[in-house]
Design a protein around this motif. Structure first.
Motif, short mmCIF file in Angstrom:
data_model
loop_
_atom_site.label_atom_id
_atom_site.label_comp_id
_atom_site.label_asym_id
_atom_site.label_seq_id
_atom_site.Cartn_x
_atom_site.Cartn_y
_atom_site.Cartn_z
N ILE A 145 2.21 13.57 0.63
CA ILE A 145 2.12 14.31 1.89
C ILE A 145 0.89 15.21 1.87
CG2 ILE A 145 3.25 15.93 3.46
CD1 ILE A 145 5.89 15.12 2.35
N LEU A 146 0.10 15.14 2.94
CA LEU A 146 -0.97 16.11 3.20
C LEU A 146 -0.42 17.05 4.25
CD1 LEU A 146 -3.91 13.56 3.41
CD2 LEU A 146 -3.48 15.17 1.54
N LEU A 147 -0.22 18.31 3.89
CA LEU A 147 0.58 19.23 4.69
C LEU A 147 -0.20 20.46 5.11
CD1 LEU A 147 3.44 19.96 5.76
CD2 LEU A 147 3.92 20.88 3.48
N ASP A 148 -0.38 20.62 6.42
CA ASP A 148 -1.03 21.81 6.96
C ASP A 148 -0.14 23.04 6.72
OD1 ASP A 148 -2.84 23.41 8.40
OD2 ASP A 148 -1.72 23.11 10.26
N VAL A 149 -0.75 24.17 6.47
CA VAL A 149 0.01 25.40 6.24
C VAL A 149 0.40 26.05 7.56
CG1 VAL A 149 -0.10 27.75 5.35
CG2 VAL A 149 -0.94 25.85 3.96
N MET A 150 -0.56 26.25 8.46
CA MET A 150 -0.33 27.03 9.66
C MET A 150 0.14 26.14 10.81
SD MET A 150 -0.96 29.94 8.43
CE MET A 150 -0.90 30.97 9.89
N MET A 151 1.46 26.08 11.00
CA MET A 151 2.05 25.34 12.11
C MET A 151 3.06 26.24 12.81
SD MET A 151 2.53 21.47 10.56
CE MET A 151 3.46 22.03 9.13
N ILE B 182 0.87 7.73 8.01
CA ILE B 182 1.99 8.13 8.88
C ILE B 182 1.65 9.51 9.44
CG2 ILE B 182 4.46 8.61 8.99
CD1 ILE B 182 4.63 7.03 6.27
N PRO B 183 1.50 9.65 10.76
CA PRO B 183 1.17 10.96 11.34
C PRO B 183 2.42 11.78 11.67
CG PRO B 183 1.05 9.28 13.03
CD PRO B 183 1.46 8.57 11.77
N ALA B 184 2.29 13.09 11.58
CA ALA B 184 3.33 14.00 12.05
C ALA B 184 2.64 15.27 12.53
CB ALA B 184 4.33 14.32 10.95
N TYR B 185 3.21 15.91 13.57
CA TYR B 185 2.51 17.02 14.22
C TYR B 185 3.31 18.33 14.20
CZ TYR B 185 -0.17 13.01 15.71
OH TYR B 185 -0.92 11.84 15.71
N SER B 186 4.36 18.37 13.41
CA SER B 186 5.13 19.61 13.25
C SER B 186 5.89 19.54 11.94
CB SER B 186 6.12 19.80 14.41
OG SER B 186 7.18 18.86 14.32
N GLY B 187 6.38 20.68 11.49
CA GLY B 187 7.14 20.73 10.25
C GLY B 187 8.41 19.90 10.31
N GLN B 188 9.16 20.03 11.39
CA GLN B 188 10.41 19.29 11.51
C GLN B 188 10.16 17.79 11.59
OE1 GLN B 188 13.64 20.51 11.20
NE2 GLN B 188 13.91 18.31 10.96
N GLN C 94 0.84 -1.20 0.00
CA GLN C 94 0.00 0.00 0.00
C GLN C 94 0.88 1.25 0.00
OE1 GLN C 94 -4.29 -0.66 1.92
NE2 GLN C 94 -2.70 -0.45 3.45
N ASP C 95 0.39 2.28 -0.68
CA ASP C 95 1.08 3.56 -0.66
C ASP C 95 1.03 4.16 0.74
OD1 ASP C 95 1.84 3.92 -3.42
OD2 ASP C 95 -0.29 4.12 -3.87
N LYS C 96 2.07 4.92 1.07
CA LYS C 96 2.17 5.59 2.37
C LYS C 96 1.78 7.05 2.22
CE LYS C 96 6.06 2.76 4.01
NZ LYS C 96 7.47 2.84 4.50
N VAL C 97 0.89 7.52 3.08
CA VAL C 97 0.47 8.92 3.08
C VAL C 97 0.88 9.54 4.41
CG1 VAL C 97 -1.46 10.53 2.98
CG2 VAL C 97 -1.47 8.49 1.53
N LEU C 98 1.71 10.56 4.34
CA LEU C 98 2.13 11.31 5.52
C LEU C 98 1.16 12.46 5.75
CD1 LEU C 98 4.21 12.01 7.77
CD2 LEU C 98 5.50 13.27 6.03
#
Length: 253
Positions: free
Chosen positions: A51-57, A31-37, A4-8
Protein backbone atom coordinates in the motif's frame (compact mmCIF):
# COMPACT_ATOMS: atom_id res chain seq x y z
CA UNK A 1 4.69 -17.60 -13.88
CA UNK A 2 3.23 -15.75 -10.90
CA UNK A 3 0.58 -13.08 -11.24
CA UNK A 4 1.67 -9.45 -10.98
CA UNK A 5 1.75 -7.98 -7.50
CA UNK A 6 -1.09 -5.62 -6.59
CA UNK A 7 -0.27 -2.12 -5.35
CA UNK A 8 -3.00 -0.13 -3.63
CA UNK A 9 -2.48 3.63 -4.06
CA UNK A 10 -4.42 5.79 -1.60
CA UNK A 11 -4.71 9.58 -1.89
CA UNK A 12 -7.66 11.97 -1.82
CA UNK A 13 -6.15 13.75 -4.86
CA UNK A 14 -6.93 11.79 -8.01
CA UNK A 15 -4.01 13.32 -9.94
CA UNK A 16 -1.49 11.94 -7.44
CA UNK A 17 -3.03 8.47 -7.58
CA UNK A 18 -2.88 8.55 -11.38
CA UNK A 19 0.73 9.79 -11.42
CA UNK A 20 2.03 7.09 -9.08
CA UNK A 21 -0.03 4.54 -10.97
CA UNK A 22 1.60 5.66 -14.19
CA UNK A 23 5.05 5.12 -12.67
CA UNK A 24 4.20 1.58 -11.58
CA UNK A 25 1.60 0.17 -13.95
CA UNK A 26 4.09 -1.54 -16.28
CA UNK A 27 5.16 -3.90 -13.48
CA UNK A 28 2.20 -4.05 -11.09
CA UNK A 29 -1.59 -4.20 -11.01
CA UNK A 30 -2.72 -0.81 -9.68
CA UNK A 31 -5.72 -0.44 -7.35
CA UNK A 32 -6.83 3.17 -6.68
CA UNK A 33 -8.53 4.43 -3.52
CA UNK A 34 -9.41 8.01 -2.60
CA UNK A 35 -10.15 7.86 1.13
CA UNK A 36 -9.08 5.99 4.24
CA UNK A 37 -12.26 3.95 4.48
CA UNK A 38 -12.15 3.05 0.80
CA UNK A 39 -8.56 1.87 1.35
CA UNK A 40 -9.65 -0.48 4.14
CA UNK A 41 -12.49 -1.78 1.99
CA UNK A 42 -10.12 -2.39 -0.94
CA UNK A 43 -7.68 -4.25 1.32
CA UNK A 44 -10.46 -6.71 2.16
CA UNK A 45 -11.81 -7.10 -1.36
CA UNK A 46 -8.66 -6.84 -3.50
CA UNK A 47 -5.97 -8.29 -1.19
CA UNK A 48 -3.12 -5.96 -2.31
CA UNK A 49 0.53 -6.88 -1.80
CA UNK A 50 1.62 -3.34 -0.85
CA UNK A 51 0.00 0.00 0.00
CA UNK A 52 1.14 3.52 -0.89
CA UNK A 53 -0.74 5.57 1.68
CA UNK A 54 -1.23 9.33 1.82
CA UNK A 55 -1.07 10.82 5.32
CA UNK A 56 -3.32 13.87 5.00
CA UNK A 57 -6.85 12.74 4.11
CA UNK A 58 -10.08 14.30 5.36
CA UNK A 59 -12.15 11.36 6.65
CA UNK A 60 -9.53 9.02 8.09
CA UNK A 61 -5.88 10.00 7.87
CA UNK A 62 -3.09 7.67 6.85
CA UNK A 63 -1.87 7.14 10.41
CA UNK A 64 -5.30 5.83 11.42
CA UNK A 65 -5.50 3.53 8.38
CA UNK A 66 -2.01 2.18 9.05
CA UNK A 67 -2.83 1.55 12.72
CA UNK A 68 -5.91 -0.48 11.76
CA UNK A 69 -3.90 -2.58 9.29
CA UNK A 70 -0.93 -3.20 11.58
CA UNK A 71 -3.06 -4.23 14.58
CA UNK A 72 -4.96 -6.84 12.57
CA UNK A 73 -3.48 -10.33 12.48
CA UNK A 74 -4.61 -10.71 8.87
CA UNK A 75 -2.84 -7.59 7.58
CA UNK A 76 -0.01 -6.94 10.07
CA UNK A 77 2.66 -7.99 7.55
CA UNK A 78 1.20 -6.03 4.63
CA UNK A 79 3.87 -3.43 3.63
CA UNK A 80 2.69 0.16 4.06
CA UNK A 81 4.58 3.11 2.57
CA UNK A 82 3.49 6.49 3.98
CA UNK A 83 3.49 9.17 1.27
CA UNK A 84 3.47 12.67 2.71
CA UNK A 85 4.40 16.28 2.18
CA UNK A 86 5.14 16.47 5.92
CA UNK A 87 8.85 16.42 6.68
CA UNK A 88 9.03 16.92 10.44
CA UNK A 89 10.74 14.40 12.72
CA UNK A 90 7.59 14.05 14.83
CA UNK A 91 5.55 13.08 11.77
CA UNK A 92 8.01 10.31 10.89
CA UNK A 93 8.04 9.07 14.50
CA UNK A 94 4.25 8.98 14.48
CA UNK A 95 4.37 6.87 11.31
CA UNK A 96 6.85 4.45 12.89
CA UNK A 97 4.63 4.17 15.97
CA UNK A 98 1.65 3.01 13.90
CA UNK A 99 3.79 0.47 12.03
CA UNK A 100 4.69 2.14 8.71
CA UNK A 101 7.38 0.23 6.81
CA UNK A 102 8.72 3.09 4.68
CA UNK A 103 8.26 6.79 3.91
CA UNK A 104 8.19 8.75 0.67
CA UNK A 105 8.09 12.54 0.39
CA UNK A 106 5.92 14.56 -1.97
CA UNK A 107 6.43 15.27 -4.77
CA UNK A 108 7.28 11.61 -5.34
CA UNK A 109 10.53 10.83 -7.14
CA UNK A 110 9.90 8.14 -9.74
CA UNK A 111 13.16 6.22 -9.21
CA UNK A 112 12.81 6.30 -5.43
CA UNK A 113 9.20 5.10 -5.66
CA UNK A 114 10.04 2.19 -7.97
CA UNK A 115 13.06 1.18 -5.86
CA UNK A 116 11.19 1.25 -2.53
CA UNK A 117 8.24 -0.72 -3.90
CA UNK A 118 10.49 -3.35 -5.47
CA UNK A 119 12.54 -3.74 -2.27
CA UNK A 120 9.54 -4.07 0.04
CA UNK A 121 7.84 -6.59 -2.23
CA UNK A 122 10.98 -8.71 -2.32
CA UNK A 123 10.94 -8.81 1.50
CA UNK A 124 7.22 -9.63 1.49
CA UNK A 125 7.75 -12.57 -0.86
CA UNK A 126 10.40 -13.97 1.50
CA UNK A 127 8.03 -13.56 4.47
CA UNK A 128 5.25 -15.26 2.52
CA UNK A 129 7.55 -18.18 1.74
CA UNK A 130 8.52 -18.57 5.40
CA UNK A 131 4.87 -18.42 6.49
CA UNK A 132 3.90 -20.98 3.86
CA UNK A 133 6.63 -23.36 5.08
CA UNK A 134 5.51 -22.84 8.67
CA UNK A 135 1.90 -23.53 7.73
CA UNK A 136 2.92 -26.70 5.93
CA UNK A 137 4.73 -27.88 9.05
CA UNK A 138 1.67 -27.03 11.15
CA UNK A 139 -0.51 -29.07 8.77
CA UNK A 140 1.67 -32.11 9.42
CA UNK A 141 1.17 -31.59 13.14
CA UNK A 142 -2.59 -31.29 12.63
CA UNK A 143 -2.59 -34.62 10.83
CA UNK A 144 -0.66 -36.11 13.75
CA UNK A 145 -3.49 -34.96 16.01
CA UNK A 146 -1.58 -32.64 18.37
CA UNK A 147 -2.73 -29.31 19.77
CA UNK A 148 0.03 -26.74 19.23
CA UNK A 149 0.52 -23.41 21.00
CA UNK A 150 3.53 -21.10 20.64
CA UNK A 151 3.88 -18.68 23.56
CA UNK A 152 6.14 -15.63 23.80
CA UNK A 153 8.22 -14.52 26.78
CA UNK A 154 5.14 -12.95 28.41
CA UNK A 155 3.18 -16.21 28.00
CA UNK A 156 1.03 -14.56 25.34
CA UNK A 157 -0.26 -16.76 22.51
CA UNK A 158 1.63 -16.18 19.25
CA UNK A 159 0.33 -19.13 17.29
CA UNK A 160 -2.28 -21.89 17.52
CA UNK A 161 -2.65 -24.67 14.97
CA UNK A 162 -6.02 -25.46 13.44
CA UNK A 163 -6.32 -28.65 15.51
CA UNK A 164 -6.10 -26.58 18.68
CA UNK A 165 -8.63 -24.04 17.44
CA UNK A 166 -11.04 -26.79 16.39
CA UNK A 167 -10.86 -28.71 19.67
CA UNK A 168 -11.22 -25.54 21.74
CA UNK A 169 -13.93 -24.02 19.49
CA UNK A 170 -12.02 -20.84 18.57
CA UNK A 171 -11.69 -19.03 15.25
CA UNK A 172 -8.39 -19.01 13.33
CA UNK A 173 -6.95 -15.80 14.84
CA UNK A 174 -9.18 -15.44 17.90
CA UNK A 175 -6.63 -16.52 20.51
CA UNK A 176 -3.62 -14.66 19.12
CA UNK A 177 -2.25 -12.11 21.60
CA UNK A 178 -4.21 -13.44 24.58
CA UNK A 179 -2.61 -14.47 27.87
CA UNK A 180 -2.37 -18.27 27.76
CA UNK A 181 -2.69 -18.70 31.53
CA UNK A 182 -5.73 -16.47 32.01
CA UNK A 183 -7.53 -17.55 28.85
CA UNK A 184 -6.83 -21.28 28.69
CA UNK A 185 -6.34 -22.52 32.26
CA UNK A 186 -8.73 -22.98 35.20
CA UNK A 187 -7.88 -20.41 37.86
CA UNK A 188 -6.66 -23.02 40.37
CA UNK A 189 -3.83 -24.07 38.01
CA UNK A 190 -2.55 -20.68 36.90
CA UNK A 191 -0.10 -19.84 39.70
CA UNK A 192 1.64 -23.24 39.60
CA UNK A 193 2.04 -23.39 35.82
CA UNK A 194 3.02 -19.73 35.65
CA UNK A 195 5.86 -20.45 38.09
CA UNK A 196 7.03 -23.48 36.07
CA UNK A 197 6.97 -21.53 32.79
CA UNK A 198 8.74 -18.44 34.15
CA UNK A 199 11.48 -20.41 35.90
CA UNK A 200 12.12 -22.37 32.69
CA UNK A 201 12.28 -19.17 30.62
CA UNK A 202 14.94 -17.61 32.84
CA UNK A 203 16.89 -20.88 33.01
CA UNK A 204 16.25 -21.52 36.70
CA UNK A 205 14.75 -24.97 36.15
CA UNK A 206 13.68 -27.42 33.45
CA UNK A 207 10.11 -27.99 32.34
CA UNK A 208 8.61 -31.35 33.38
CA UNK A 209 8.76 -34.13 30.76
CA UNK A 210 5.00 -33.81 30.44
CA UNK A 211 2.06 -32.32 32.34
CA UNK A 212 -1.55 -33.50 32.37
CA UNK A 213 -4.09 -30.82 33.15
CA UNK A 214 -7.32 -29.40 31.73
CA UNK A 215 -7.63 -26.38 29.45
CA UNK A 216 -10.75 -24.35 28.86
CA UNK A 217 -12.67 -24.42 25.60
CA UNK A 218 -14.38 -21.21 24.51
CA UNK A 219 -17.63 -22.20 26.23
CA UNK A 220 -15.82 -22.91 29.52
CA UNK A 221 -15.81 -26.69 29.09
CA UNK A 222 -12.70 -28.36 30.54
CA UNK A 223 -10.69 -30.59 28.18
CA UNK A 224 -7.95 -32.77 29.67
CA UNK A 225 -4.68 -32.56 27.74
CA UNK A 226 -1.27 -34.19 28.15
CA UNK A 227 1.21 -31.40 27.42
CA UNK A 228 4.79 -31.73 26.20
CA UNK A 229 6.37 -28.29 26.61
CA UNK A 230 9.74 -27.11 25.29
CA UNK A 231 11.54 -23.78 25.76
CA UNK A 232 12.29 -22.19 22.37
CA UNK A 233 15.73 -20.59 21.98
CA UNK A 234 17.48 -18.40 19.42
CA UNK A 235 20.90 -19.11 17.87
CA UNK A 236 22.65 -17.58 20.89
CA UNK A 237 20.79 -19.88 23.27
CA UNK A 238 18.48 -17.19 24.68
CA UNK A 239 14.91 -18.20 25.47
CA UNK A 240 12.32 -16.75 23.09
CA UNK A 241 9.17 -18.53 24.25
CA UNK A 242 7.57 -21.92 24.82
CA UNK A 243 6.26 -24.52 22.38
CA UNK A 244 3.32 -26.39 23.91
CA UNK A 245 2.21 -29.57 22.12
CA UNK A 246 -0.70 -31.42 23.63
CA UNK A 247 -2.66 -34.62 23.16
CA UNK A 248 -6.40 -34.44 23.81
CA UNK A 249 -7.07 -37.10 26.48
CA UNK A 250 -10.79 -36.42 26.79
CA UNK A 251 -11.45 -38.61 23.74
CA UNK A 252 -10.19 -41.61 25.76
CA UNK A 253 -12.33 -40.87 28.80
Amino acid sequence: MRDQDKVLIVDDEQAIVELMGLYLKSDYDIIPAYSGQEALDKVKSEKPDLILLDVMMPDMNGYEVCRVLKTSVETQFLPVVMVTALSGKDDRIKGIEVGADEFLGKPVNRLELVTRVKSLLRIKHLQDKILAERNEAMNYLDVAGFIIFVLDMDIKINLVNSKGNNILDYGEFELIGHDFLKTMLPEALRADISEKFNKALIGESELPEFMEHPVLAKNGREITVRWYNVVLKDKEGNATGILCSGEDLSKFQ
